[in-house]
Design a protein around this motif. Structure first.
Motif: not given
Length: 80
Positions: A13-31
């Protein structure tokens, strides 16, 4: 888009670490399922680095491994 390749039980799979959604411990990145980033697959937990997470109908994301959580877009006490 600069995507990072990750090996998962579901395959490559391919992860985009440039953006994402705020999480309680760390971001969730789009895959994405493809190298071009055209087919969204899900989310990657930035805390424990897994794709083992779930999203409910309100948009809440929770990592099944570490409990990292993103609150829903809209919240209503009637849903609890």
């Amino acid at each position: 888009m600069n995507l990072e390749v990750v090996e998962t039980a579901a395959g490559e799979l391919y992860v985009d670490r440039a953006g994402g959604e705020r999480g309680s411990k760390a971001p969730f990145y789009h895959v994405y399922a493809d190298e071009a980033g055209e087919t969204r697959w899900g989310y990657f937990c930035g805390n424990c680095e897994t794709v083992n997470n779930a999203m409910d109908s309100m948009g809440r994301i929770e990592c099944n491994e570490c409990g990292n959580m993103r609150k829903p877009d809209e919240w209503d006490a009637a849903h609890e």
